[in-house]
Motif scaffolding. Structure first.
Motif, PDB file in Angstrom:
ATOM      1  N   ILE A  67     107.564  40.610  37.554  1.00 18.37           N
ATOM      2  CA  ILE A  67     106.845  39.341  37.578  1.00 18.37           C
ATOM      3  C   ILE A  67     106.449  38.983  36.154  1.00 18.37           C
ATOM      4  N   VAL A  68     106.828  37.784  35.732  1.00 23.78           N
ATOM      5  CA  VAL A  68     106.477  37.290  34.397  1.00 23.78           C
ATOM      6  C   VAL A  68     105.566  36.079  34.570  1.00 23.78           C
ATOM      7  N   PRO A  69     104.253  36.250  34.466  1.00 29.02           N
ATOM      8  CA  PRO A  69     103.333  35.117  34.650  1.00 29.02           C
ATOM      9  C   PRO A  69     103.514  34.050  33.570  1.00 29.02           C
ATOM     10  N   ASP A  70     103.235  32.818  33.950  1.00 27.46           N
ATOM     11  CA  ASP A  70     103.283  31.688  33.021  1.00 27.46           C
ATOM     12  C   ASP A  70     101.934  31.588  32.326  1.00 27.46           C
ATOM     13  N   LEU A  71     101.836  32.166  31.139  1.00 30.42           N
ATOM     14  CA  LEU A  71     100.585  32.210  30.392  1.00 30.42           C
ATOM     15  C   LEU A  71     100.601  31.199  29.257  1.00 30.42           C
ATOM     16  N   VAL A  92     100.102  41.167  48.440  1.00 23.37           N
ATOM     17  CA  VAL A  92     100.285  40.366  47.238  1.00 23.37           C
ATOM     18  C   VAL A  92      99.631  41.090  46.067  1.00 23.37           C
ATOM     19  N   VAL A  93      99.969  40.635  44.867  1.00 21.87           N
ATOM     20  CA  VAL A  93      99.408  41.174  43.632  1.00 21.87           C
ATOM     21  C   VAL A  93      98.559  40.094  42.987  1.00 21.87           C
ATOM     22  N   VAL A  94      97.332  40.444  42.615  1.00 28.74           N
ATOM     23  CA  VAL A  94      96.433  39.497  41.967  1.00 28.74           C
ATOM     24  C   VAL A  94      96.171  39.983  40.550  1.00 28.74           C
ATOM     25  N   LEU A 102      92.552  33.397  37.705  1.00 34.03           N
ATOM     26  CA  LEU A 102      92.951  34.348  38.731  1.00 34.03           C
ATOM     27  C   LEU A 102      94.304  33.906  39.275  1.00 34.03           C
ATOM     28  N   LEU A 103      95.307  34.798  39.194  1.00 31.18           N
ATOM     29  CA  LEU A 103      96.672  34.502  39.612  1.00 31.18           C
ATOM     30  C   LEU A 103      97.051  35.410  40.770  1.00 31.18           C
ATOM     31  N   ILE A 104      97.570  34.828  41.855  1.00 34.87           N
ATOM     32  CA  ILE A 104      98.012  35.592  43.016  1.00 34.87           C
ATOM     33  C   ILE A 104      99.513  35.404  43.152  1.00 34.87           C
ATOM     34  N   TYR A 105     100.257  36.519  43.155  1.00 36.41           N
ATOM     35  CA  TYR A 105     101.717  36.495  43.213  1.00 36.41           C
ATOM     36  C   TYR A 105     102.213  37.209  44.460  1.00 36.41           C
ATOM     37  N   LEU A 107     105.303  39.338  46.494  1.00 38.19           N
ATOM     38  CA  LEU A 107     106.187  40.413  46.066  1.00 38.19           C
ATOM     39  C   LEU A 107     107.577  39.897  45.722  1.00 38.19           C
ATOM     40  N   GLY A 108     107.805  38.607  45.923  1.00 37.82           N
ATOM     41  CA  GLY A 108     109.036  37.992  45.445  1.00 37.82           C
ATOM     42  C   GLY A 108     108.892  37.405  44.058  1.00 37.82           C
ATOM     43  N   GLY A 109     107.712  37.534  43.468  1.00 36.25           N
ATOM     44  CA  GLY A 109     107.483  37.028  42.119  1.00 36.25           C
ATOM     45  C   GLY A 109     107.060  35.577  42.064  1.00 36.25           C
ATOM     46  N   HIS A 110     106.704  34.964  43.190  1.00 37.85           N
ATOM     47  CA  HIS A 110     106.319  33.553  43.230  1.00 37.85           C
ATOM     48  C   HIS A 110     104.798  33.422  43.135  1.00 37.85           C
ATOM     49  N   LEU A 111     104.379  32.419  42.379  1.00 34.57           N
ATOM     50  CA  LEU A 111     102.947  32.153  42.224  1.00 34.57           C
ATOM     51  C   LEU A 111     102.418  31.477  43.478  1.00 34.57           C
ATOM     52  N   ILE A 112     101.425  32.096  44.116  1.00 31.33           N
ATOM     53  CA  ILE A 112     100.823  31.546  45.326  1.00 31.33           C
ATOM     54  C   ILE A 112      99.586  30.731  45.001  1.00 31.33           C
ATOM     55  N   HIS A 113      98.757  31.231  44.104  1.00 32.03           N
ATOM     56  CA  HIS A 113      97.487  30.581  43.825  1.00 32.03           C
ATOM     57  C   HIS A 113      97.088  30.828  42.380  1.00 32.03           C
ATOM     58  N   LYS A 114      96.508  29.792  41.771  1.00 33.67           N
ATOM     59  CA  LYS A 114      95.977  29.888  40.415  1.00 33.67           C
ATOM     60  C   LYS A 114      94.646  29.170  40.379  1.00 33.67           C
TER      61      LYS A 114
END
Length: 454
Positions: A67-71, A92-94, A102-105, A107-114
């Motif tokens: 997972i590469v977050p958009d920072l 999920v991974v937070v 706070l970023l919630i991803y 397990l497919g690497g998609h951003l769920i919540h920001k």
């Protein structure tokens, strides 16, 4: 043979992807302050400043996810905290960032919540739950976010509702093959803004770690209040230990309340008048920046200052009644969070890491003769596992004032971890004791500390 009886090997996470987080160098797991770890029952999440790796070690869950977050490159935003959120079939991974997001991803690497919590560095994400029993008048599941001088609390049911909406929508998209269009430039995702409570706990200086230990009675003059009150314990450089009573009410003065009503209305009137004069219709409207949520009331309860001692790390017991605190002088303080007094002290444990666990101390004397007996919660005894890396050992002490039960030798560069709390666990299901895992940084082997004494 003694080492095998004290730990049980579960699997290995060694793979080529580990080199992206520094693996291959001596002490890579413990020497890098930017390397973060979070453990689930069958998977490990590793994160550095800009990357999250999810590695499974079991045969049924041996996946590898990157997972590469958009920072934000302008503000040099980077990952500062990581944790798992587990709700039955949803995992999920937070992650928390240095800008307070706070970023919630998935397990497919998609951003769920920001979501923006407060401008600043997120130090810790704590997931905890307590069931209703003799010491708790109600069950509570929460996610606590710790920042320097700031504590935020999410209710577990709010996060669960949001994740269920996301899960149902993605499941529908999978079958219909008609994904909905999303506004990628929106500051927060469209599954709804997660409500949370925010408190300022910087009265005694900036905190290095903190935790909400549970609910507490209201003040003497507010016995009839319907609001819930929480107790928060913080540690830091100025105050080794400090405690606060957290209220759900906003601590806004009369002047602040008037200004909050008058100033926006005045500004809106001026802005509308300026539009009538200049007719600035050609420029596209810009989305306003997200404003921080106002603080609720935090009342100080006690404070312990002992210069030059500084609080470093805090570990909370499952019930929240005990907290193990490490300091800069190599000491470990065992704090009773209800009486707010130190009930035990260990010395000579520099750079130590503490985790609570449960062991079958009196298993042979309390268990029935049947070999099919399944231990229940009352069979387990609460213990504290202390990892002393300079000594190369893990010690297990019985709580609160019991003896040292075991000494386990461990290699240099190892780290102890604990699976995150699982939301919605039923009281009728078989009891799952609190366990401590050992990750060998050199070999990638993951082991669990045995719960029985030989």
């Amino acid at each position: 043979m003694a080492k095998r009886s004290q730990t049980t090997e579960l699997g290995c996470i060694a793979c080529e992807e580990l080199s992206q987080v520094g693996a291959g160098k001596e002490g890579w797991l413990v020497d890098d302050p930017n390397l973060l770890c979070a453990l689930d029952t069958h998977a490990l999440a590793l994160a550095n400043r800009s990357l999250i790796l999810v590695l499974g070690w079991s045969d049924s869950d041996g996946h590898r996810i990157k997972i590469v977050p958009d920072l934000s490159p302008i503000e040099a935003e980077h990952i500062t905290a990581i944790e798992w959120l587990v709700f039955d079939e949803i995992r999920v991974v937070v992650a928390g960032t240095s800008c307070g997001y706070l970023l919630i991803y998935s397990l497919g690497g998609h951003l769920i919540h920001k979501q923006l919590i407060y401008p600043g560095r997120i130090l810790k994400i704590r997931v905890r739950g307590t069931k209703r029993d003799l010491t708790q008048d109600a069950s509570s599941e929460e996610v606590c976010v710790v920042m320097p001088g700031v504590v935020a609390r999410y209710d577990g049911s709010d996060i669960q509702s949001m994740l269920h909406r996301w899960f149902q929508e993605t499941h529908t998209q999978f079958w219909d093959q008609k994904p909905k269009k999303r506004d990628l430039e929106a500051p927060e995702t469209p599954y709804g803004r997660l409500p949370f409570q925010l408190w300022n706990v910087s009265k005694y200086g900036s905190c290095a770690d903190a935790a909400i230990t549970g609910t507490m009675p209201p003040p003497l003059m507010e016995l009839q209040s319907s609001q819930r009150y929480y107790c928060a314990v913080t540690i830091g450089e100025d105050a080794v230990i400090s405690a606060f009573r957290l209220s759900e009410d906003k601590s806004r003065s009369l002047v602040g309340a008037i200004l909050s009503k008058v100033v926006p209305a005045t500004f809106s009137t001026i802005a509308s008048f300026s539009k009538l004069i200049w007719r600035s219709e050609q420029t596209s409207p810009r989305k306003s920046d997200v404003k921080p949520q106002p603080f609720a009331r935090a009342s100080p309860l006690t404070c312990l200052k002992d210069h030059p001692r500084k609080g470093e790390k805090l570990t909370l017991s499952p019930s929240g009644t005990l907290a193990a605190i490490t300091d800069s002088l190599g000491r470990i303080l065992l704090l009773d969070t209800q009486a707010l007094v130190v009930v035990r002290l260990w010395k000579g444990y520099r750079d130590a890491c503490c985790l609570f666990m449960e062991m079958l101390v009196n298993r042979d004397t309390t268990a029935p003769s049947s070999s099919y007996y399944e231990p229940v919660k009352s069979d387990y005894c609460l213990c504290l596992a202390i990892h002393a890396p300079r000594k190369g050992i893990i010690e297990i002490w019985q709580m609160r004032t019991g003896p040292r039960l075991r000494i386990i030798q461990c290699v240099k560069g190892a780290k102890i971890l604990q699976p995150t709390y699982r939301f919605g666990s039923s009281m009728t299901s078989p009891y799952v004791p609190l366990e401590v895992f050992l990750l060998n940084g050199d070999s990638g082997q993951i082991s669990v500390l045995n719960r029985t004494l030989n």
